[in-house]
Design a protein around this motif. Structure first.
Motif, PDB file in Angstrom:
ATOM      1  N   GLU A 173      -1.415  -1.982   7.605  1.00  0.00           N
ATOM      2  CA  GLU A 173      -0.047  -1.968   8.136  1.00  0.00           C
ATOM      3  C   GLU A 173       0.651  -3.289   7.839  1.00  0.00           C
ATOM      4  O   GLU A 173       1.835  -3.317   7.512  1.00  0.00           O
ATOM      5  N   TRP A 215       3.946  -3.802   5.585  1.00  0.00           N
ATOM      6  CA  TRP A 215       5.148  -4.498   6.045  1.00  0.00           C
ATOM      7  C   TRP A 215       5.540  -5.579   5.050  1.00  0.00           C
ATOM      8  O   TRP A 215       6.724  -5.738   4.712  1.00  0.00           O
ATOM      9  N   ASN A 223       7.022  -3.957   1.880  1.00  0.00           N
ATOM     10  CA  ASN A 223       8.390  -3.467   2.083  1.00  0.00           C
ATOM     11  C   ASN A 223       9.400  -4.601   2.130  1.00  0.00           C
ATOM     12  O   ASN A 223      10.527  -4.478   1.637  1.00  0.00           O
TER      13      ASN A 223
END
Length: 268
Positions: A188, A192, A195
């Motif tokens: 995760e 993040w 992105n």
């Protein structure tokens, strides 16, 4: 006597009053953090009492072996759990359902001791908005990880010893689950970061007519199509203006792909 484990508790259910008082006396004499009422006793983990708790579980397992030759699974790692002792009226003990839980990349696998159609429907409703597959032949339910809510739901579900009409024993390796959680959090975090960086590379995505949702193989396919389309060799004999335009586009495509390839390889 039933011994039912969840993520955080070990539940001892009995309709034999002598067994109830036997374990009640052991708990009250050996553990400090004890609360309860007439037919329920709770003992909470205290680090200084680990030797006593391990001894208690050894005694419990010995008693349990009289009824079940296999003994209690993962008893050696259960000393940190809250101990719940329950006295039930005769013939009111719920049927047992055993669930062995394993973890793979992005999935939680639950192996059932028997096929319980109602319970499977209950789980599908509990984990609604999640992808669930159930193999009736192998008695394996696969819950796909979606987001942080998946783990919140799973932990709440696996920390209850009673669901519907069943006493549910969850056989979970705590270290395996810890590693599963850590790997998901790591992914995760990388997602993040990716992105955030992808926003800085938006111009390169636009050049290749792609988005951050495309994987590297899809971007490469797009790159191969476009690099052939604007390759200077196909524009020999064309006007100087056309050749200059195609050379500029070719260079933009090459630069965009090189940068996106580095972005994906370093951050996924």
């Amino acid at each position: 006597m039933q011994v039912v484990q969840t993520l955080e508790t070990i539940n001892i259910n009995t309709d034999d009053i002598s067994i109830f008082y036997y374990f009640k006396n052991l708990i009250t004499k050996n553990f400090s953090k004890v609360i309860g009422r007439k037919n329920k006793i709770f003992s909470f983990f205290e680090e200084s009492e680990i030797p006593q708790r391990k001894y208690f579980l050894k005694v419990l397992n010995k008693k349990y072996l009289k009824n079940d030759n296999e003994g209690i699974k993962n008893i050696q790692d259960a000393h940190f759990k809250t101990i719940k002792l329950n006295f039930e009226q005769t013939n009111t003990l719920k049927p047992m359902l055993f669930i062995k839980v394993n973890f793979t990349a992005g999935n939680i696998l639950m192996k059932f001791s028997s096929h319980e159609k109602i319970f499977i429907s209950y789980m599908k409703n509990y984990f609604k908005n999640h992808k669930i597959e159930y193999n009736e032949e192998n008695l394996i339910l696969i819950l796909e990880y979606k987001d942080a809510i998946t783990l919140e739901l799973f932990e709440a579900f696996a920390d209850e010893s009673e669901h519907l009409k069943y006493c549910v024993n969850f056989d979970i390796d705590k270290n395996e689950y810890k590693n599963f959680r850590e790997n998901l959090h790591k992914k995760e975090g990388m997602k993040w970061k990716f992105n955030a960086l992808a926003k800085l590379f938006s111009n390169y995505f636009n050049v290749l007519e792609c988005t951050p949702q495309n994987d590297l193989s899809e971007i490469r396919q797009k790159y191969l199509i476009m690099v052939k389309l604007y390759h200077p060799d196909f524009y020999q004999g064309k006007s100087a203006l056309e050749q200059a335009y195609c050379r500029e586009q070719f260079e933009k495509i090459q630069i965009a792909y090189d940068n996106l390839k580095a972005l994906y390889r370093n951050n996924t």
